[in-house]
Design a protein around this motif. Structure first.
Motif, PDB file in Angstrom:
ATOM      1  N   GLY A  76     -32.201  28.155  34.896  1.00  0.00           N
ATOM      2  CA  GLY A  76     -33.535  28.476  35.031  1.00  0.00           C
ATOM      3  C   GLY A  76     -34.104  27.472  33.981  1.00  0.00           C
ATOM      4  N   SER A  77     -35.288  27.955  33.542  1.00  0.00           N
ATOM      5  CA  SER A  77     -36.187  27.116  32.579  1.00  0.00           C
ATOM      6  C   SER A  77     -36.137  27.429  31.097  1.00  0.00           C
ATOM      7  CB  SER A  77     -37.693  27.011  32.983  1.00  0.00           C
ATOM      8  OG  SER A  77     -38.171  28.455  32.997  1.00  0.00           O
ATOM      9  N   ILE A  78     -36.263  26.491  30.242  1.00  0.00           N
ATOM     10  CA  ILE A  78     -36.039  26.804  28.808  1.00  0.00           C
ATOM     11  C   ILE A  78     -37.332  27.863  28.551  1.00  0.00           C
ATOM     12  CG2 ILE A  78     -35.928  26.044  26.524  1.00  0.00           C
ATOM     13  CD1 ILE A  78     -34.876  23.554  27.687  1.00  0.00           C
ATOM     14  N   PRO A  79     -37.135  28.900  28.023  1.00  0.00           N
ATOM     15  CA  PRO A  79     -38.331  29.966  27.736  1.00  0.00           C
ATOM     16  C   PRO A  79     -39.257  29.463  26.544  1.00  0.00           C
ATOM     17  CG  PRO A  79     -36.245  30.931  26.809  1.00  0.00           C
ATOM     18  CD  PRO A  79     -35.854  29.672  27.682  1.00  0.00           C
ATOM     19  N   ILE A 125     -39.678  20.221  29.247  1.00  0.00           N
ATOM     20  CA  ILE A 125     -39.209  20.760  27.818  1.00  0.00           C
ATOM     21  C   ILE A 125     -40.462  21.321  27.189  1.00  0.00           C
ATOM     22  CG2 ILE A 125     -38.937  19.573  25.619  1.00  0.00           C
ATOM     23  CD1 ILE A 125     -37.770  16.968  27.087  1.00  0.00           C
ATOM     24  N   PRO A 126     -40.408  22.522  26.689  1.00  0.00           N
ATOM     25  CA  PRO A 126     -41.311  23.457  26.208  1.00  0.00           C
ATOM     26  C   PRO A 126     -42.132  22.733  24.995  1.00  0.00           C
ATOM     27  CG  PRO A 126     -39.335  24.649  25.900  1.00  0.00           C
ATOM     28  CD  PRO A 126     -39.199  23.233  26.571  1.00  0.00           C
ATOM     29  N   LEU A 141     -31.963  17.959  18.521  1.00  0.00           N
ATOM     30  CA  LEU A 141     -32.691  18.633  19.809  1.00  0.00           C
ATOM     31  C   LEU A 141     -31.687  17.853  20.748  1.00  0.00           C
ATOM     32  CD1 LEU A 141     -34.234  20.355  21.466  1.00  0.00           C
ATOM     33  CD2 LEU A 141     -36.159  18.634  21.510  1.00  0.00           C
ATOM     34  N   SER A 142     -30.705  18.656  21.381  1.00  0.00           N
ATOM     35  CA  SER A 142     -29.735  18.146  22.586  1.00  0.00           C
ATOM     36  C   SER A 142     -30.065  18.959  23.795  1.00  0.00           C
ATOM     37  CB  SER A 142     -28.347  18.224  21.939  1.00  0.00           C
ATOM     38  OG  SER A 142     -28.081  17.403  20.819  1.00  0.00           O
ATOM     39  N   LEU A 143     -30.500  18.113  24.588  1.00  0.00           N
ATOM     40  CA  LEU A 143     -30.777  18.651  26.067  1.00  0.00           C
ATOM     41  C   LEU A 143     -30.041  17.952  27.189  1.00  0.00           C
ATOM     42  CD1 LEU A 143     -34.729  19.360  25.613  1.00  0.00           C
ATOM     43  CD2 LEU A 143     -32.869  20.946  25.215  1.00  0.00           C
ATOM     44  N   PHE A 144     -29.199  17.118  26.727  1.00  0.00           N
ATOM     45  CA  PHE A 144     -28.499  16.153  27.705  1.00  0.00           C
ATOM     46  C   PHE A 144     -27.547  16.757  28.829  1.00  0.00           C
ATOM     47  CE2 PHE A 144     -25.368  16.264  24.331  1.00  0.00           C
ATOM     48  CZ  PHE A 144     -24.056  16.307  25.036  1.00  0.00           C
ATOM     49  N   ASN A 145     -27.493  16.141  29.736  1.00  0.00           N
ATOM     50  CA  ASN A 145     -26.884  16.693  31.075  1.00  0.00           C
ATOM     51  C   ASN A 145     -27.336  18.038  31.628  1.00  0.00           C
ATOM     52  OD1 ASN A 145     -25.131  14.498  30.379  1.00  0.00           O
ATOM     53  ND2 ASN A 145     -23.272  15.736  30.943  1.00  0.00           N
ATOM     54  N   ASN A 146     -28.663  18.046  31.642  1.00  0.00           N
ATOM     55  CA  ASN A 146     -29.422  19.028  32.495  1.00  0.00           C
ATOM     56  C   ASN A 146     -29.888  18.377  33.836  1.00  0.00           C
ATOM     57  OD1 ASN A 146     -28.996  21.958  31.303  1.00  0.00           O
ATOM     58  ND2 ASN A 146     -29.252  20.606  29.441  1.00  0.00           N
ATOM     59  N   GLY A 153     -40.275  15.995  33.992  1.00  0.00           N
ATOM     60  CA  GLY A 153     -41.577  15.794  33.191  1.00  0.00           C
ATOM     61  C   GLY A 153     -41.360  14.962  32.210  1.00  0.00           C
ATOM     62  N   SER A 154     -41.989  14.941  31.077  1.00  0.00           N
ATOM     63  CA  SER A 154     -41.864  14.046  30.096  1.00  0.00           C
ATOM     64  C   SER A 154     -41.709  14.622  28.674  1.00  0.00           C
ATOM     65  CB  SER A 154     -43.277  13.162  29.842  1.00  0.00           C
ATOM     66  OG  SER A 154     -44.157  14.098  29.361  1.00  0.00           O
ATOM     67  N   VAL A 155     -40.984  13.846  27.796  1.00  0.00           N
ATOM     68  CA  VAL A 155     -40.736  14.218  26.321  1.00  0.00           C
ATOM     69  C   VAL A 155     -42.151  14.246  25.685  1.00  0.00           C
ATOM     70  CG1 VAL A 155     -39.522  13.872  24.232  1.00  0.00           C
ATOM     71  CG2 VAL A 155     -38.605  12.891  26.603  1.00  0.00           C
ATOM     72  N   PRO A 156     -42.360  15.679  25.173  1.00  0.00           N
ATOM     73  CA  PRO A 156     -43.619  15.646  24.344  1.00  0.00           C
ATOM     74  C   PRO A 156     -43.459  14.997  22.795  1.00  0.00           C
ATOM     75  CG  PRO A 156     -42.646  17.653  24.870  1.00  0.00           C
ATOM     76  CD  PRO A 156     -41.667  16.630  25.206  1.00  0.00           C
ATOM     77  N   SER A 157     -44.216  14.124  22.619  1.00  0.00           N
ATOM     78  CA  SER A 157     -44.354  13.220  21.331  1.00  0.00           C
ATOM     79  C   SER A 157     -44.623  14.063  20.185  1.00  0.00           C
ATOM     80  CB  SER A 157     -45.563  12.143  21.438  1.00  0.00           C
ATOM     81  OG  SER A 157     -46.692  12.613  21.661  1.00  0.00           O
ATOM     82  N   GLY A 158     -45.115  15.390  20.481  1.00  0.00           N
ATOM     83  CA  GLY A 158     -45.454  16.214  19.252  1.00  0.00           C
ATOM     84  C   GLY A 158     -44.266  16.674  18.657  1.00  0.00           C
TER      85      GLY A 158
END
Length: 987
Positions: free
Chosen positions: A282-285, A307-308, A320-325, A329-334
């Motif tokens: 599923g998605s990251i809440p 990425i929320p 922030l580790s989100l690899f191997n999923n 979309g894009s990485v929020p620069s915020g």
């Protein structure tokens, strides 16, 4: 002579008790008896408990025995604490511990205690701290422990405890810390644990737990850390875990969990989330996370969606580790924009192997942001080529931008090319930096031993002797320590009630992740010439650690004391018991002492004459039997076995009991009547091992006691025989295990080989730096490295060993020993071979050859080819992987390269180019720490069945025979130690 010694000890004991009774209060008699039995259950390798046979336990300050006056009607002293931390004890825990009914602290951490936890500990109703971690305990947890009303901390981690967690533990209403990680606990986590009102830390990681995650754990209103990594749970993460309002850290890494990620927004102080390496989907809440969040690791799952934006604007985020999923979309620069980074902060964004299309917003990143989007296991490359290609990288910290492997890299615009280079891993998990104490002082020579030039005040430096303390954060709430370095120093010095400048520390990250530290605490300059702590201050500081009196900190988590080392000038400082003084005058005490001494001398003389007469009669009664040898006259503390006893143990040296043979003779497997299994090395007439080597091995091994050295149990020197009796090593020699051909043996994986290399190096390090005097082994080789039932490496065969040189009249220590060359071809140091000068680097060369054997499986010399030359040639030509032992299976190439490099450094012809053994140990630990988790942990937790992995060979320079003979028939299941291969640590 043994009978004489025993009788003399009884006389001294009786007189000591009379003295104590006349001089002060004495220990409660039942507790004296209990301590005697407890002491007999230990094997005291270093004689740390040698004063346990003298005087009254409390009044005479037995090592580790701390007492107090309960002001009860009995007027006796009672044992309050048993502090036996890191004393190199083995043996078992005696059920007599249950008789120390007033004891509040039981501490036997970091020893080699075996056997099970006695259920009688459940009688200790005053017990606050049960500290058994870092031993080799087996069996299950006694349910009786669950009824200790005052227990605050149960610490049994890093043992081999199995079975289920007793439901009775739900009755421990006062317990705040359940630290049971790194064992073999199985079954379901009892939902009943949710009734514990005081529980703060629940660490059950690295076990074999299964079943569902109990939703009821969310009812633990005080819980700060829930760490359950590396278990085998079913189902999902309960949504109710979002209601743990006091939670600081949630770590469920590698637990086979499925389903969605729960919403954790309601947890106001959450700082650390690790749900990696599961099957979450599923998605990251969208989660409104706490500003205090430092770490979010959701890598190696099956997550989809984007990425929320809630991951933006987190001011303390470190990783922030989100690899191997399958994120898109894009990485929020915020995530990184509008943050101010100081010199100690670092942000790692790890998003490799997703479907990331680019970066939204500005591409200008802060100076110390690391973006890693690609495969971190690829080769390290030079960082500097990146730096000079992009002005944004010319900052205080180097930044790597790599989108390799993501769709973003299909964009060939110039602005994106810089982000699609080969990845470089820059995050260093083995940091070791000093604090701001000793670096304030210029280098200056201080008198040996153990004095350093360090600040005694904010404005003055002086030579002082620090206290050395091994300390570890078991579950910190952050990923990068530099940001919290100063806060930690303030926290610890405040807890110890010392000045900030008195503390100096170095640190390193270890698996877990855990943060290990070496603390140095210096005295304050007083101006009166004192440069050491007084005894009471040493005891005060030690007590703050051992009694867990330093207040807990949420962000730093639970800590553990690894060691409290008292070197010179503190070596004789021991904790003292709290006892009341008596009313007898000094003159009366002096009279008692003088009278006791006179009586003891007279009685000793009479007893000695009587025993000598008995021995003389015995001598004439057995004229043909060889009597106590030169060895037994010189060596104390080593058991002298009778010839008949060893004959029975080996079925009259039956060929079926023979497990090896070398130039000295044969090695037999022996089984004593009590079931103890031993290895008996029997020298044959005319063997290569002469009287000198026989005595050398006894003399050395009688005083060498280390986890990675083979233990000598005794010897036999009668009936014309020379035999040595050792602990039995079920997996034989390292050479046997590298030459696997039998079906009942398994090939060594790379992780096993690194563990064996590290154990061997630690054994040699002990010989070179901790033995007194130091020792050069002189015959290190694969057949002199033995493996026990858990594949722990132990160095053996000290027949050729030599004492290291000692200082001459001017205090100068020679760098070598001049001696006739002895050893084994292929392992001999070339310089030693030419000059006859034996040094500690000679052992390093031999150890390097063993490392090359571990890597290649080759013998040191094969068909005239030397292994050092062959590996060197392959290394220079870039063909090193063609020589790696195929039986090893898959391996991390980077770690193999580092191991090859280390081995070849050890085998340099120039001794000055070789590392010391201490440096070898450090390099091996570094390799171990950087190994991929799947390699290191999988092999660490692998169960070894003794029946399938037994090689019974117990010889140096041995040729293995069939181990299945008449000696196998009498072995019970308890003789074959089956369990979990332990994780190598630095303890």
């Amino acid at each position: 002579m043994i009978e004489l010694r025993s009788l003399w000890l009884r006389v001294v004991w009786t007189l000591s008790l009379l003295l104590v009774a006349a001089d002060c209060q004495s220990t409660y008699p039942a507790e004296v008896t209990a301590l005697q039995v407890i002491g007999e259950s230990f094997i005291d390798w270093d004689n740390s408990l040698s004063n346990w046979n003298r005087g009254d336990p409390c009044a005479s300050n037995w090592t580790g025995v701390l007492c107090f006056n309960m002001t009860l009607d009995d007027s006796y002293l009672h044992v309050r604490e048993l502090q036996l931390l890191n004393l190199n004890l083995s043996g078992t825990l005696s059920p007599s511990l249950g008789q120390l009914s007033y004891m509040r602290i039981l501490d036997v951490m970091w020893n080699q205690i075996t056997g099970s936890i006695p259920k009688e500990i459940g009688k200790l109703t005053n017990l606050r701290l049960l500290l058994l971690n870092g031993n080799q305990l087996t069996g299950s947890l006694p349910e009786e422990i669950g009824y200790l009303p005052n227990l605050e901390r149960i610490q049994i981690d890093e043992n081999y405890i199995s079975g289920e967690i007793p439901k009775s533990f739900a009755n421990l209403n006062m317990t705040q810390h359940f630290l049971m990680n790194n064992n073999s606990l199985s079954g379901q986590i009892p939902p009943e644990l949710s009734r514990l009102p005081s529980l703060v830390h629940l660490l059950l990681d690295n076990n074999n737990l299964s079943g569902y995650l109990p939703p009821q754990l969310s009812e633990l209103l005080s819980l700060r850390i829930l760490q359950l990594d590396n278990n085998h749970f079913d189902g999902t993460i309960p949504p109710s875990y979002g209601n743990m309002l006091q939670l600081l850290k949630l770590s469920l890494r590698n637990c086979t969990l499925q389903g969605p990620i729960p919403d954790l927004s309601r947890i106001p102080n959450l700082a650390y989330i690790d749900l990696s390496n599961n099957k979450l989907n599923g998605s990251i809440p969208y989660m409104n996370l706490s500003d205090g969040i430092t770490t979010i690791d959701l890598s190696r799952n099956q997550l989809t969606g984007t990425i929320p934006p809630s991951f933006s604007g987190l001011p303390n985020l470190q990783r922030l580790s989100l690899f191997n999923n399958s994120l898109n979309g894009s990485v929020p620069s915020g995530i990184w924009q509008n943050r101010t980074f100081n010199s100690t902060e670092q942000l790692t964004l790890d998003m490799q192997n997703n479907n990331i299309s680019g970066i939204s917003g500005s591409l200008n990143l802060p100076a110390n942001v690391i973006l890693r989007f690609a495969n971190l296991c690829s080769q390290y490359i030079s960082c500097y080529s990146c730096v000079y290609h992009h002005q944004d990288l010319l900052h205080l910290y180097l930044n790597i931008f790599s989108l390799q492997g993501n769709p973003a890299c299909l964009n060939t615009s110039a602005s994106m090319l810089i982000y699609c280079q080969s990845p470089i891993a820059l995050v260093n998990h083995l940091q070791s930096i000093p604090s701001n104490s000793t670096d304030k002082c210029p280098p200056q020579s201080c008198p040996p031993p153990n004095f350093e030039y360090a600040p005694g005040s904010p404005t003055r430096c002086f030579c002082a002797a620090p206290l050395l303390i091994g300390y570890r954060l078991k579950s910190p709430g952050f990923s990068e320590f530099p940001t919290y370095f100063y806060s930690f120093e303030v926290y610890l010095t405040s807890g110890l009630k010392i000045k900030h400048f008195q503390l100096d520390l170095t640190y390193e990250w270890q698996k877990g992740p855990r943060l290990r530290m070496l603390l140095k605490i210096f005295p304050v300059y007083t101006g009166n010439g004192s440069n050491i702590f007084n005894r009471s201050e040493v005891f005060r500081i030690r007590s703050l650690f051992t009694q867990w009196a330093i207040p807990d900190s949420d962000i730093f988590g639970p800590y553990e004391l690894l060691n409290f080392t008292l070197l010179d000038p503190y070596k004789d400082f021991i904790p003292t018991s709290a006892s009341s003084s008596s009313g007898i005058s000094k003159g009366s005490v002096a009279g008692i002492v003088i009278g006791a001494i006179v009586a003891a001398v007279l009685l000793s003389a009479l007893v000695s004459l009587y025993i000598l007469r008995l021995l003389r009669k015995k001598y004439h009664a057995v004229p043909n039997r060889r009597h106590v040898s030169r060895a037994s006259l010189k060596i104390e503390g080593v058991k002298s076995f009778g010839y008949e006893e060893l004959k029975r143990a080996t079925n009259n040296f039956d060929a079926g009991c023979e497990v090896g043979q070398g130039g000295y003779g044969k090695v037999y497997k022996g089984i004593f009547s009590n079931g103890t299994v031993v290895a008996i090395k029997r020298a044959e007439e005319g063997s290569l091992q002469g009287e000198k080597e026989f005595l050398t091995e006894i003399e050395l091994l009688s005083r060498l006691h280390h986890r990675n050295l083979v233990s000598l149990l005794g010897f036999c020197d009668e009936e014309g025989e020379q035999m040595l009796v050792y602990e039995f090593m079920y997996n034989g020699t390292l050479r046997d295990n590298l030459s696997v051909t039998e079906k009942h043996k398994e090939a060594l994986t790379f992780a096993m080989r690194i563990r064996i290399a590290l154990g061997s190096a630690k054994g040699i390090l002990y010989l070179h730096s901790e033995a007194n005097p130091p020792i050069f082994h002189r015959d290190i080789k694969a057949t002199n490295i033995l493996l026990d039932s858990q594949l722990i490496a132990k160095v053996a065969d000290f027949g050729l060993s030599r004492l290291a040189p000692v200082a001459d009249m001017e205090g100068v220590v020679p760098g070598h020993v001049s001696t006739v060359v002895k050893g084994t071809p292929g392992y001999l140091d070339p310089e030693y071979l030419l000059t006859h000068k034996l040094t500690n680097k000679s052992d390093v060369y031999s150890l390097g050859v063993v490392f090359l054997e571990l890597l290649t499986g080759m013998h040191p010399i094969t068909h005239g080819k030397n292994i050092v030359r062959e590996v060197n040639n392959a290394y220079r030509s870039g063909m090193i992987f063609s020589l790696i032992d195929a039986k090893m299976g898959s391996y991390p190439s980077k770690c193999v390269e580092k191991f090859v490099t280390l081995a070849l450094k050890c085998c340099q012809e120039d001794t000055d180019e070789r590392p010391s053994v201490a440096e070898v140990v450090w390099e091996l630990e570094t390799i171990w720490h950087i190994m991929p988790e799947s390699d290191s942990r999988t092999n660490d937790s692998m169960n070894i069945e003794s029946g399938k992995n037994v090689s019974s060979a117990q010889s140096s320079s041995s040729t293995t025979k069939n181990p299945y003979g008449p000696c196998e028939a009498d072995i019970s299941g308890s003789d074959l130690v089956s369990g979990v291969v332990p994780i190598i640590t630095s303890r």
